[in-house]
Write a protein that holds these residues in place. Structure first.
Motif, short mmCIF file in Angstrom:
data_model
loop_
_atom_site.label_atom_id
_atom_site.label_comp_id
_atom_site.label_asym_id
_atom_site.label_seq_id
_atom_site.Cartn_x
_atom_site.Cartn_y
_atom_site.Cartn_z
N GLN A 1 20.17 -13.61 190.73
CA GLN A 1 21.76 -13.67 190.99
C GLN A 1 22.59 -12.54 189.98
O GLN A 1 23.75 -12.14 190.22
N SER B 1 22.62 -9.50 189.77
CA SER B 1 22.65 -8.25 190.33
C SER B 1 23.77 -7.21 189.70
O SER B 1 24.88 -7.69 189.43
N GLY C 1 25.51 -5.00 191.16
CA GLY C 1 26.50 -4.26 191.98
C GLY C 1 27.87 -4.92 191.76
O GLY C 1 28.48 -5.74 191.07
N ARG C 2 28.88 -4.02 192.06
CA ARG C 2 30.27 -4.10 191.95
C ARG C 2 31.03 -4.55 193.10
O ARG C 2 32.14 -5.00 193.10
N ASP C 3 30.31 -5.01 194.33
CA ASP C 3 30.88 -5.62 195.47
C ASP C 3 31.15 -7.10 195.15
O ASP C 3 30.74 -7.59 194.30
N SER D 1 28.35 -9.67 195.20
CA SER D 1 27.70 -9.36 193.71
C SER D 1 28.34 -9.98 192.73
O SER D 1 27.52 -10.76 191.54
N ARG E 1 28.13 -13.81 192.75
CA ARG E 1 26.86 -14.52 192.39
C ARG E 1 26.78 -14.33 190.92
O ARG E 1 26.24 -15.24 190.25
N ARG E 2 27.05 -13.24 190.21
CA ARG E 2 26.92 -12.88 188.82
C ARG E 2 27.77 -13.94 188.00
O ARG E 2 27.09 -14.64 187.14
N THR F 1 32.59 -13.72 201.13
CA THR F 1 31.81 -13.94 199.80
C THR F 1 31.83 -15.38 199.65
O THR F 1 31.14 -15.92 198.72
#
Length: 143
Positions: free
Chosen positions: A13, A15, A17-19, A22, A25-26, A133
């Motif tokens: 989780q 990751s 990513g900047r989306d 992501s 999840r983070r 999301t």
């Protein structure tokens, strides 16, 4: 005690990513680490690194405030309003100020979960502004 599968799930989780998906999840994974990583035997109450590290005088308070501030920083990068960011920063500030008081602060950290409150604010905002999301039982739901 967390199982190796729990660590694998959390690592997946985190990751980079900047989306919004992501980031969501983070932040959910980090909040779990900070607030609900371990279950206290006997009372079955979850605690995380925020409560444990907060037991260390001064350094623990600085570390936990930094971790909480990182959640606010991530929310800022998503474009949240200043009102939401102020509420989140206020939660971190209250947690830091009262958490700095010896003994009383440790009990307060156990009861006042600023990172959980901030994640709730973030999720509500993401559900409204980035509905793709949304999660149902841990899985991202595309609309």
């Amino acid at each position: 005690m967390p199982s190796p599968q729990d660590f694998d799930r959390i690592a997946a989780q985190l990751s980079p990513g900047r989306d919004p998906v992501s980031v969501r999840r983070r932040l959910e994974a980090v909040e779990g680490i900070l607030e609900r990583m371990f279950i206290l035997p006997g009372i079955n109450r979850p605690v995380g690194l925020d409560s444990i590290v907060g037991l260390i005088p001064v350094v623990g308070d600085i570390v936990t405030a930094s971790m909480g501030a990182w959640l606010v920083w991530e929310a800022r990068n998503l474009g949240m309003s200043k009102w939401h960011l102020t509420r989140m920063a206020g939660n971190v500030g209250v947690d830091t100020l009262i958490g700095a008081i010896p003994l009383v602060g440790d009990v307060f950290d156990f009861a006042f979960r600023s990172n959980t409150r901030n994640l709730r604010i973030l999720k509500k905002w993401l559900d409204k502004h980035h509905p793709a999301t949304m999660t149902v039982e841990g899985e991202v739901v595309a609309r």
